[in-house]
Design a protein around this motif. Sequence first.
Motif, PDB file in Angstrom:
ATOM      1  N   ARG A 180      39.593  56.217  40.676  1.00  0.00           N
ATOM      2  CA  ARG A 180      40.453  55.610  41.697  1.00  0.00           C
ATOM      3  C   ARG A 180      40.724  56.582  42.848  1.00  0.00           C
ATOM      4  N   ARG A 209      37.954  55.258  44.914  1.00  0.00           N
ATOM      5  CA  ARG A 209      38.739  54.033  45.086  1.00  0.00           C
ATOM      6  C   ARG A 209      38.237  52.893  44.197  1.00  0.00           C
ATOM      7  N   VAL A 210      37.768  53.238  43.011  1.00  0.00           N
ATOM      8  CA  VAL A 210      37.334  52.224  42.054  1.00  0.00           C
ATOM      9  C   VAL A 210      38.579  51.563  41.457  1.00  0.00           C
ATOM     10  N   ASN A 211      38.544  50.248  41.335  1.00  0.00           N
ATOM     11  CA  ASN A 211      39.700  49.491  40.856  1.00  0.00           C
ATOM     12  C   ASN A 211      40.069  49.912  39.436  1.00  0.00           C
ATOM     13  N   GLU A 212      41.302  50.429  39.275  1.00  0.00           N
ATOM     14  CA  GLU A 212      41.730  50.930  37.961  1.00  0.00           C
ATOM     15  C   GLU A 212      41.975  49.813  36.958  1.00  0.00           C
ATOM     16  N   VAL A 213      42.244  48.599  37.421  1.00  0.00           N
ATOM     17  CA  VAL A 213      42.447  47.482  36.501  1.00  0.00           C
ATOM     18  C   VAL A 213      41.177  47.243  35.687  1.00  0.00           C
ATOM     19  N   ILE A 214      40.047  47.182  36.380  1.00  0.00           N
ATOM     20  CA  ILE A 214      38.776  46.922  35.711  1.00  0.00           C
ATOM     21  C   ILE A 214      38.408  48.082  34.786  1.00  0.00           C
ATOM     22  N   TRP A 273      47.888  49.948  38.237  1.00  0.00           N
ATOM     23  CA  TRP A 273      47.958  48.975  37.146  1.00  0.00           C
ATOM     24  C   TRP A 273      47.131  49.453  35.956  1.00  0.00           C
TER      25      TRP A 273
END
Length: 356
Positions: free
Chosen positions: A139, A143-148, A86
Amino acid sequence: MKLITEKRELTSKLFRFLAPIVSILVALFVAGFLLLAAEVNPAQAYLEIVQESLGSMYGLSETLVKTTPLIFASLGVSLAFRMQIWNIGAEGQIYMGACGATAVALFSGIESHSLMITSMFLAAFLFGGLWAGVAGVLRARWRVNEVIVTLLMNYIAILGVDYLIYGPWKDPKGFNFPLTAQFSDAARLTEFFDTRFHSGFFLALFCALLMYLFMERTVWGYEIKVIGSNPKAARYAGMRTGLAIFAVLFLSGAMAGIAGFSEVAGLQHRLQHGISPGYGYTAIIIAWLAKRSAIGVVIVSFLMGVLLVGGDSLQLSWQLPVAFVYAFQGLILFFLLASDFFVHNRLKLVRGEHHA
């Protein structure tokens, strides 16, 4: 009695075809109440939107001008969506692409038109791609949330560009306005018909064709779909999911960066405050409405261009705020999301269990 949802095992093609059309009609109907509340006749308003955006050469040219960056940004967002990634940062990536293109236009000293435009294009491609690639690395590696990440990087990009145009890149002859010096003729895209319509539109169509062939006719396009639908199976099959995540986000940001290039080289001929009126956020809506299809992106971007040009006309004719256009976009997305839900699910009323 209670209301539950259950999956539809089979949905007719006619239902799937009619659902989005009915959703848009419902959005028009609901938006009509907003117009009535503003003491505007909805029928006259909708007719004016069509007439102002398509009823003259000037109106059509302005519609295509707005369609151009929407195609670029929406292609990028839809590519990421294909992998269930996303990318909410297309707005910032547009700014970074514009920044890269501007740096070449102002400081490279290139005099050849073709070499200048090519260099600006590549700079915008790299700036936008690397900006989104930061989220790709985070990400894929941690695995850091790409949305944020992509959302927050919008603000960094926009404010970073503001720093440049209020500071070191500010035009000393610009009467203290936040903008750079105008580009030379070598750094401008070709314009047609004595309007603002420029060759960036044809480049957008070419990119849409390439994206279609890439997604539908190549092995990597197939792998993107597989990784998005089932990452575990993709890893088991030997696909390098981490590299693919970075590559997809890089290409997604690069496409949005080209939108920034088309705006500064084809339309504004300088970098200035507010170069994008939210094209990156509108691209998220377009990518969803187009079902992540490259051809669908072109069609929906054009329709959104009609709405934006018509909305500008309503602001002048009826003194409506720009918020109405954004509210209308939100209504369309809301009802299309609802239709998508009912295409795949149905509501069912069942008797609740009684306990002693």
